[in-house]
Design a protein around this motif. Structure first.
Motif, PDB file in Angstrom:
ATOM      1  N   PHE A 181      -7.626   5.927  18.680  1.00 51.22           N
ATOM      2  CA  PHE A 181      -6.382   5.884  17.910  1.00 51.22           C
ATOM      3  C   PHE A 181      -5.432   4.821  18.438  1.00 51.22           C
ATOM      4  CE2 PHE A 181      -7.925   9.778  16.089  1.00 51.22           C
ATOM      5  CZ  PHE A 181      -7.333   9.838  14.848  1.00 51.22           C
ATOM      6  N   ALA A 182      -5.633   4.383  19.676  1.00 49.84           N
ATOM      7  CA  ALA A 182      -4.857   3.271  20.235  1.00 49.84           C
ATOM      8  C   ALA A 182      -5.544   1.932  19.980  1.00 49.84           C
ATOM      9  CB  ALA A 182      -4.672   3.469  21.740  1.00 49.84           C
ATOM     10  N   HIS A 183      -6.674   1.960  19.264  1.00 48.50           N
ATOM     11  CA  HIS A 183      -7.477   0.764  18.986  1.00 48.50           C
ATOM     12  C   HIS A 183      -7.836   0.044  20.289  1.00 48.50           C
ATOM     13  CE1 HIS A 183      -6.767   1.304  14.704  1.00 48.50           C
ATOM     14  NE2 HIS A 183      -5.491   1.485  14.988  1.00 48.50           N
ATOM     15  N   ALA A 184      -8.224   0.848  21.284  1.00 47.07           N
ATOM     16  CA  ALA A 184      -8.581   0.307  22.601  1.00 47.07           C
ATOM     17  C   ALA A 184      -9.906   0.899  23.073  1.00 47.07           C
ATOM     18  CB  ALA A 184      -7.468   0.608  23.604  1.00 47.07           C
ATOM     19  N   SER A 185     -10.804   1.182  22.141  1.00 51.72           N
ATOM     20  CA  SER A 185     -12.066   1.825  22.512  1.00 51.72           C
ATOM     21  C   SER A 185     -12.924   0.892  23.359  1.00 51.72           C
ATOM     22  CB  SER A 185     -12.843   2.252  21.265  1.00 51.72           C
ATOM     23  OG  SER A 185     -13.076   1.139  20.422  1.00 51.72           O
ATOM     24  N   VAL A 186     -13.790   1.492  24.156  1.00 56.36           N
ATOM     25  CA  VAL A 186     -14.670   0.742  25.051  1.00 56.36           C
ATOM     26  C   VAL A 186     -16.119   1.085  24.705  1.00 56.36           C
ATOM     27  CG1 VAL A 186     -12.947   0.687  26.892  1.00 56.36           C
ATOM     28  CG2 VAL A 186     -14.616   2.562  26.815  1.00 56.36           C
ATOM     29  N   ALA A 187     -17.031   0.346  25.320  1.00 57.62           N
ATOM     30  CA  ALA A 187     -18.452   0.581  25.071  1.00 57.62           C
ATOM     31  C   ALA A 187     -18.807   2.031  25.406  1.00 57.62           C
ATOM     32  CB  ALA A 187     -19.294  -0.375  25.914  1.00 57.62           C
ATOM     33  N   GLN A 211     -14.320   8.520  15.673  1.00 54.90           N
ATOM     34  CA  GLN A 211     -15.553   7.731  15.633  1.00 54.90           C
ATOM     35  C   GLN A 211     -15.514   6.726  14.480  1.00 54.90           C
ATOM     36  OE1 GLN A 211     -19.068  10.151  15.185  1.00 54.90           O
ATOM     37  NE2 GLN A 211     -20.466   8.411  15.214  1.00 54.90           N
ATOM     38  N   ALA A 212     -14.945   7.124  13.349  1.00 49.79           N
ATOM     39  CA  ALA A 212     -14.830   6.218  12.212  1.00 49.79           C
ATOM     40  C   ALA A 212     -13.889   5.054  12.534  1.00 49.79           C
ATOM     41  CB  ALA A 212     -14.338   6.974  10.982  1.00 49.79           C
ATOM     42  N   ILE A 213     -12.812   5.345  13.262  1.00 52.01           N
ATOM     43  CA  ILE A 213     -11.895   4.273  13.670  1.00 52.01           C
ATOM     44  C   ILE A 213     -12.618   3.271  14.564  1.00 52.01           C
ATOM     45  CG2 ILE A 213      -9.834   3.763  15.041  1.00 52.01           C
ATOM     46  CD1 ILE A 213      -8.702   6.454  14.098  1.00 52.01           C
ATOM     47  N   VAL A 214     -13.426   3.774  15.495  1.00 49.84           N
ATOM     48  CA  VAL A 214     -14.192   2.894  16.383  1.00 49.84           C
ATOM     49  C   VAL A 214     -15.128   2.006  15.556  1.00 49.84           C
ATOM     50  CG1 VAL A 214     -15.917   2.801  18.229  1.00 49.84           C
ATOM     51  CG2 VAL A 214     -14.043   4.458  18.359  1.00 49.84           C
ATOM     52  N   ALA A 215     -15.769   2.586  14.555  1.00 47.17           N
ATOM     53  CA  ALA A 215     -16.689   1.807  13.716  1.00 47.17           C
ATOM     54  C   ALA A 215     -15.953   0.673  13.010  1.00 47.17           C
ATOM     55  CB  ALA A 215     -17.365   2.722  12.701  1.00 47.17           C
ATOM     56  N   VAL A 216     -14.776   0.970  12.472  1.00 46.69           N
ATOM     57  CA  VAL A 216     -13.994  -0.069  11.794  1.00 46.69           C
ATOM     58  C   VAL A 216     -13.555  -1.140  12.782  1.00 46.69           C
ATOM     59  CG1 VAL A 216     -11.834  -0.534  10.570  1.00 46.69           C
ATOM     60  CG2 VAL A 216     -13.216   1.456   9.938  1.00 46.69           C
ATOM     61  N   ASP A 217     -13.029  -0.708  13.928  1.00 45.20           N
ATOM     62  CA  ASP A 217     -12.524  -1.667  14.913  1.00 45.20           C
ATOM     63  C   ASP A 217     -13.613  -2.576  15.445  1.00 45.20           C
ATOM     64  OD1 ASP A 217     -10.004  -0.665  14.612  1.00 45.20           O
ATOM     65  OD2 ASP A 217      -9.949   0.449  16.501  1.00 45.20           O
ATOM     66  N   HIS A 218     -14.845  -2.091  15.467  1.00 45.84           N
ATOM     67  CA  HIS A 218     -15.948  -2.881  16.009  1.00 45.84           C
ATOM     68  C   HIS A 218     -16.778  -3.552  14.912  1.00 45.84           C
ATOM     69  CE1 HIS A 218     -15.771  -1.783  20.376  1.00 45.84           C
ATOM     70  NE2 HIS A 218     -14.946  -0.892  19.860  1.00 45.84           N
ATOM     71  N   GLY A 219     -16.183  -3.674  13.739  1.00 41.85           N
ATOM     72  CA  GLY A 219     -16.824  -4.438  12.679  1.00 41.85           C
ATOM     73  C   GLY A 219     -17.979  -3.743  11.998  1.00 41.85           C
ATOM     74  N   ARG A 220     -17.968  -2.389  11.991  1.00 47.37           N
ATOM     75  CA  ARG A 220     -19.051  -1.654  11.337  1.00 47.37           C
ATOM     76  C   ARG A 220     -18.481  -0.688  10.284  1.00 47.37           C
ATOM     77  NH1 ARG A 220     -19.961  -0.689  16.763  1.00 47.37           N
ATOM     78  NH2 ARG A 220     -19.665   1.541  16.423  1.00 47.37           N
ATOM     79  N   PRO A 221     -17.635  -1.174   9.381  1.00 48.33           N
ATOM     80  CA  PRO A 221     -17.008  -0.273   8.406  1.00 48.33           C
ATOM     81  C   PRO A 221     -18.002   0.409   7.475  1.00 48.33           C
ATOM     82  CG  PRO A 221     -16.654  -2.558   7.785  1.00 48.33           C
ATOM     83  CD  PRO A 221     -17.241  -2.576   9.160  1.00 48.33           C
ATOM     84  N   ALA A 222     -19.187  -0.165   7.314  1.00 50.21           N
ATOM     85  CA  ALA A 222     -20.189   0.449   6.438  1.00 50.21           C
ATOM     86  C   ALA A 222     -20.642   1.809   6.957  1.00 50.21           C
ATOM     87  CB  ALA A 222     -21.386  -0.484   6.284  1.00 50.21           C
TER      88      ALA A 222
END
Length: 253
Positions: A181-187, A211-222
């Motif tokens: 939620f802070a858009h600071a996810s890590v591997a 988990q959905a936010i992480v997907a969007v932030d890491h370029g995997r919105p699909a």
């Protein structure tokens, strides 16, 4: 999350159910080895013994995944009335349910109703978990991450190995949620959130939205529609109502 008056059980009591189950399995195997005809009645007895418990757990899991927070709290009412220090623990349990389903204002009100005292102090882990969820949903990113970090270093409550591993996983899941939620996810955060979602039906959807936010932030919105598949139709009182629409709008058509 610890009980309001945690006490460390003896190792004998922690491992007694495991020992009894193992002994029963050994005895059953020996009986079947002597006479294979005993397999059917022993299996029938096992089904009669465990089926009600399994069905009850399945019903509760379906209820928790339904997102119907009022029904969830209603199903706890009889238990809450018998909980020690229920003036504190009752509202705190309600706050936990409301927070887990994104009902931020209702969760804050429930926390305010909780009596402050020994049980409030002893329930530090549960309070940190609830408050970190609420801070994350309200956009208080630094506060959410700080509370998740504090929770990470608290001693694991006493219990069996499986329970302790589950608590540790949910703590890691909360930390990953706060970072998401802070858009600071890590591997590794996406995997941790998926595992935490599977470990607790109560916080399943909170972890899924992170988990959905992480997907969007890491370029995997699909991946978003798959991650959120089966989500309830959230009422406007839940922050998930907004999250759901925003995240799905990021997925390719």
């Amino acid at each position: 999350m610890p009980s309001p008056t945690p006490q460390r059980p003896s190792r004998a009591f922690v491992f007694l159910p495991i020992a009894v189950a193992a002994l029963s399995a050994v005895l059953a195997a020996q009986m079947i080895a002597r006479d294979a005809r005993l397999a059917v009645p022993l299996l029938g007895f096992a089904l009669l013994l465990f089926t009600p418990t399994l069905l009850g757990r399945r019903r509760m899991k379906r209820l928790l995944l339904s997102g119907d927070v009022e029904r969830v709290i209603g199903s706890w009412e009889g238990t809450i009335d018998r909980v020690p220090f229920h003036e504190t623990m009752g509202p705190l349990l309600q706050a936990t349910a409301y927070a887990s389903y994104g009902w931020v204002e209702a969760a804050r009100r429930a926390l305010q109703r909780a009596a402050k005292g020994p049980a409030w102090d002893a329930a530090l882990e549960q309070r940190l978990f609830v408050e970190a969820l609420l801070d994350a949903f309200e956009g208080e990113r630094a506060a959410a991450m700080q509370k998740a970090e504090v929770l990470q270093v608290l001693p694991i409550p006493p219990g069996g190995p499986l329970a302790r591993r589950r608590v540790a996983l949910l703590r890691r899941g909360l930390a990953a949620l706060a970072r998401a939620f802070a858009h600071a996810s890590v591997a590794g955060d996406a995997s941790t959130l998926a595992r935490a979602a599977g470990a607790s039906p109560l916080v399943h959807w909170a972890m899924r939205y992170a988990q959905a936010i992480v997907a969007v932030d890491h370029g995997r919105p699909a991946e978003v529609p798959t991650i959120l598949a089966g989500a309830p139709a959230w009422p406007e009182a839940s922050a998930f109502h907004t999250f759901h629409g925003e995240l799905l709008s990021r997925a390719p058509a």
